[in-house]
Write a protein that holds these residues in place. Sequence first.
Motif, PDB file in Angstrom:
ATOM      1  N   ALA A   1       0.828  -1.209   0.000  1.00  0.00           N
ATOM      2  CA  ALA A   1       0.000   0.000   0.000  1.00  0.00           C
ATOM      3  C   ALA A   1       0.860   1.256   0.000  1.00  0.00           C
ATOM      4  CB  ALA A   1      -0.921  -0.012   1.221  1.00  0.00           C
ATOM      5  N   ILE A   2       1.962   1.217   0.747  1.00  0.00           N
ATOM      6  CA  ILE A   2       2.858   2.374   0.782  1.00  0.00           C
ATOM      7  C   ILE A   2       3.544   2.561  -0.567  1.00  0.00           C
ATOM      8  CG2 ILE A   2       4.944   3.308   1.849  1.00  0.00           C
ATOM      9  CD1 ILE A   2       4.128   1.871   4.424  1.00  0.00           C
ATOM     10  N   ALA A   3       3.964   1.446  -1.181  1.00  0.00           N
ATOM     11  CA  ALA A   3       4.677   1.531  -2.456  1.00  0.00           C
ATOM     12  C   ALA A   3       3.772   2.011  -3.585  1.00  0.00           C
ATOM     13  CB  ALA A   3       5.272   0.171  -2.807  1.00  0.00           C
ATOM     14  N   THR A   4       2.512   1.567  -3.584  1.00  0.00           N
ATOM     15  CA  THR A   4       1.592   1.943  -4.661  1.00  0.00           C
ATOM     16  C   THR A   4       0.871   3.255  -4.386  1.00  0.00           C
ATOM     17  OG1 THR A   4      -0.160   0.601  -3.645  1.00  0.00           O
ATOM     18  CG2 THR A   4       1.237  -0.460  -5.309  1.00  0.00           C
ATOM     19  N   GLY A   5       0.973   3.765  -3.182  1.00  0.00           N
ATOM     20  CA  GLY A   5       0.283   5.001  -2.830  1.00  0.00           C
ATOM     21  C   GLY A   5      -1.165   4.802  -2.446  1.00  0.00           C
TER      22      GLY A   5
END
Length: 239
Positions: free
Chosen positions: A78-82
């Motif tokens: 979730a952090i990597a994909t925004g």
Amino acid sequence: MDPQTLAQLQGNILFWIIIAIFAWQGYQRGLVSELVKFGFIALGLAVGTPDLMGTAVIKAINGFYLATQFLIHGGLKAIATGNFDAATVSNIFKVITKLPHLVPKDHMDLALFLVMLLLIGMGYIISMFSKTKNPGLGLVAGAINGLLLSYIFLPLLPDKAPFTLNDLSPAGIFRQLLALISYLLNATLKGVNSLLDFLMTIFGAWTIPIILLAIIIILLTSLKPSRKKSSGGNSTSRS
């Protein structure tokens, strides 16, 4: 001599033996080495005591484990994909809150004891790199370390000693020695079983492979290449 007095005598003898051993070790290693040991022993004692730092350490370990599980169960993606919205975070927390703690309450004492042993062991390893200075003060500091370790570990011994000093005949000493060896073996097996149970709660089916991998790594790091002696000599030639 009644059993209670005998047990106290044996405890006092063991106490002074420990003090003497660590005092002599302090004399050999010097003051700086013993101060390093003292720092790690004191830290280990504080961590191993729930009322001091133990409870906070367990909370920190479980919190770090929870954060790791958060990343594993979708948080990192979730952090990597925004896509780090409230719904995603809520779904992840619904999953990880159902997971058991890394260190449950019934294994808290064992976990703190292992952390304490780890810190004390680290202190002894680090102290080996210090130079020997002030052996006289090192003797005093070593005795203090022995006193502190006695305070930590002597209460863990059973109230009733596995051997007695009543019968000092050869046969009696032999029986007492067998009783002591049997007690040490049983205590070791109980400790190993408790440690395995604790590791199983953490690693599950991966416990045995991890232990085997650790043993292999230790064996490989302990290997040393064999040095072949080169034989050389001066050759004389006749003209």
